[in-house]
Design a protein around this motif. Structure first.
Motif, PDB file in Angstrom:
ATOM      1  N   LEU A  59      -8.972   1.019   2.986  1.00  9.78           N
ATOM      2  CA  LEU A  59     -10.161   1.851   2.776  1.00  9.78           C
ATOM      3  C   LEU A  59      -9.821   3.334   2.775  1.00  9.78           C
ATOM      4  N   THR A  60      -9.035   3.758   3.755  1.00 10.88           N
ATOM      5  CA  THR A  60      -8.666   5.177   3.860  1.00 10.88           C
ATOM      6  C   THR A  60      -7.886   5.631   2.637  1.00 10.88           C
ATOM      7  N   ALA A  61      -6.917   4.813   2.208  1.00  6.81           N
ATOM      8  CA  ALA A  61      -6.118   5.172   1.036  1.00  6.81           C
ATOM      9  C   ALA A  61      -6.981   5.246  -0.219  1.00  6.81           C
ATOM     10  N   LEU A  62      -7.892   4.286  -0.377  1.00  3.73           N
ATOM     11  CA  LEU A  62      -8.755   4.279  -1.552  1.00  3.73           C
ATOM     12  C   LEU A  62      -9.653   5.512  -1.559  1.00  3.73           C
ATOM     13  N   GLU A  63     -10.203   5.861  -0.409  1.00  6.15           N
ATOM     14  CA  GLU A  63     -11.053   7.045  -0.311  1.00  6.15           C
ATOM     15  C   GLU A  63     -10.272   8.311  -0.625  1.00  6.15           C
ATOM     16  N   GLN A  64      -9.077   8.454  -0.032  1.00  5.60           N
ATOM     17  CA  GLN A  64      -8.294   9.678  -0.200  1.00  5.60           C
ATOM     18  C   GLN A  64      -7.792   9.855  -1.628  1.00  5.60           C
ATOM     19  N   LEU A  73       0.827  -1.200   0.000  1.00  9.44           N
ATOM     20  CA  LEU A  73       0.000   0.000   0.000  1.00  9.44           C
ATOM     21  C   LEU A  73       0.866   1.257   0.000  1.00  9.44           C
ATOM     22  N   THR A  74       1.910   1.265   0.813  1.00 10.88           N
ATOM     23  CA  THR A  74       2.811   2.421   0.867  1.00 10.88           C
ATOM     24  C   THR A  74       3.469   2.662  -0.488  1.00 10.88           C
TER      25      THR A  74
END
Length: 470
Positions: free
Chosen positions: A399-404, A350-351
């Motif tokens: 989820l947070t990364a996808l949203e942002q 993810l990073t």
């Protein structure tokens, strides 16, 4: 560091804000005599996406976009509709706000109207006259273009090569009142029964170009970071803004100039026009398709590139948007049975994807490469959500990364429907499962079809049956 292609220098430059952590940005808005068309939308969406990325990177963005609410087109429309220019402006500004909200464009920090800044416009023109850059002629006021030494630099044109009447906002009959054919109007004397305001030169109204100089410097200061707009505004509008602003203030107007590409319509790449019958307004489009698809289609093309508006390209954008929405639902669904803890390998992937996204977007807002990283993130999310055991911290991070990252492109994810929360749907799902167990596949398919007809979509997953509402 973010790098921006500066039209003024015709090269990419590192972005260095005047005030650390703050972006002062002005984008030319529409002339509000009609609903905005997809060309207007392209500019608004492109710069909203740029604004959102600046905000993602931690900047505070002071974003100003104007309304031209008095000009020849406004006057013509008001006469045709047997109403007033302010009434036409109010009607289509309201429509603009509704249509841009539909495609999830953030409201500007300020949306000034030309008609609300007449005293400031008059004062601005007075200074130009006092400095010898402007002159009055039969109630009009014109700017001496040749007097400004850098005139033509933005559009890379020699002043002697410029065509007479380059601006569609300057009528041909004005030429006789000019000292030089390339001079442009700052103030226009009023004709009979036209909207007007008092001035030292008689009743009249502002020229097009002066409006943006006044409103941008009023809200952002004499020198600000970014001035944006469509390629069609590069000359004469933006060229004239620079000339009159820098002549008045004695300082650089905007540090970076950004221009978005054109929109063509259909498979033949035709220029949009009413005469060709391919004039497309956002007001009509958002009644026919999911507005998010239009937004996603335009936001995922790099702002300087042309866009081909076609059903095929809209369909492709819709399919890609669905992939992101499905990945979001998959992650949300697995929160129901996730265990405490995190997965170090997934976190590392993810990073890396987030870093890829930033690298792409830092390169003059390269959204094609940026969205590719988001698609890879969606694939990673789907693979992880399909595992037998998932962990809460990692799910939430995905989820947070996808949203942002998706929000930079204006994507809004709908809240997931609580899994099997409706007793009636649950009962039908139980019946379907029993029918499948008894190999009564016809009944199972019928239950699925009946639910689908009511807008309930069943999804069979390794963790059980879930549903979503269309």
């Amino acid at each position: 560091m973010i790098n921006i292609f500066n039209t003024l220098t015709r090269q990419k430059e590192p972005f260095k804000p005047i005030t650390p952590g703050v972006v002062k940005m002005y984008v030319c808005g529409p002339t509000v005599y009609n609903y905005i068309h997809i060309g207007n939308a392209r500019s608004a969406i492109a710069f909203d996406t740029i604004r959102r990325y600046f905000e993602y990177r931690g900047f505070k963005v002071d974003y100003v976009s104007n309304f031209t609410d008095v000009d020849d087109k406004m006057i013509k429309r008001a006469k045709a509709d047997h109403t007033t220019v302010p009434a036409i402006a109010d009607r289509f500004i309201k429509a603009f706000m509704a249509d841009t909200a539909a495609v999830n464009i953030e409201p500007a920090t300020a949306h000034p109207r030309a008609s609300e800044n007449i005293p400031e416009i008059v004062d601005f023109i007075k200074v130009l006259i006092d400095k010898g850059y402007a002159y009055e002629s039969a109630g009009d006021v014109y700017y001496r273009a040749r007097k400004f030494k850098n005139y033509g630099q933005l559009s890379d044109q020699r002043i002697d090569d410029l065509e007479v009447g380059a601006s569609q906002h300057t009528a041909d009959e004005e030429t006789d009142r000019k000292e030089d054919p390339i001079d442009f109007a700052l103030w226009k004397t009023a004709k009979a029964d036209e909207i007007s305001w008092p001035s030292p030169w008689g009743a009249g109204r502002p020229g097009w170009h002066i409006e943006c100089s006044v409103m941008s410097t009023k809200y952002l200061g004499d020198n600000f970071d970014i001035h944006g707009g469509g390629q069609d505004l590069e000359f004469p509008h933006h060229e004239n803004e620079i000339a009159q602003s820098e002549a008045k203030t004695g300082t650089k107007f905007a540090n970076y100039w950004m221009h978005n590409g054109f929109v063509t319509v259909g498979d033949e790449n035709e220029k949009m026009s009413k005469s060709l019958g391919n004039f497309v307004t956002v007001h009509d489009i958002v009644q026919q398709i999911d507005p998010q698809i239009l937004r996603f289609f335009m936001a995922t093309t790099q702002y300087r590139r042309p866009i081909q508006y076609s059903q095929k390209n809209l369909d492709e954008a819709g399919n890609n948007l669905s992939k992101l929405q499905n990945a979001y639902r998959n992650l949300t669904y697995r929160l129901n049975d996730a265990l405490d803890g995190d997965d170090a390998d997934i976190q590392a992937q993810l990073t890396a994807l987030t870093d890829h996204f930033v690298t792409a977007m830092d390169d003059d807002f390269n959204v094609q490469n940026g969205i590719a990283a988001v698609y890879e993130l969606a694939k990673l999310a789907n693979v992880y959500a399909a595992q037998t055991t998932v962990q809460t911290t990692t799910l939430q991070a995905l989820l947070t990364a996808l949203e942002q990252l998706a929000s930079v492109f204006g994507v809004k994810f709908a809240a997931a429907t609580p899994t099997l929360a409706d007793a009636d749907i649950q009962a039908l799902i139980d019946q379907r499962q029993a029918a499948r167990k008894n190999k009564d596949f016809a009944k199972a398919d019928q239950i699925r079809d009946d639910l689908k007809a009511q807008g309930i979509i069943l999804e069979d997953t390794p963790q059980g049956v879930r549903f979503r509402k269309e």
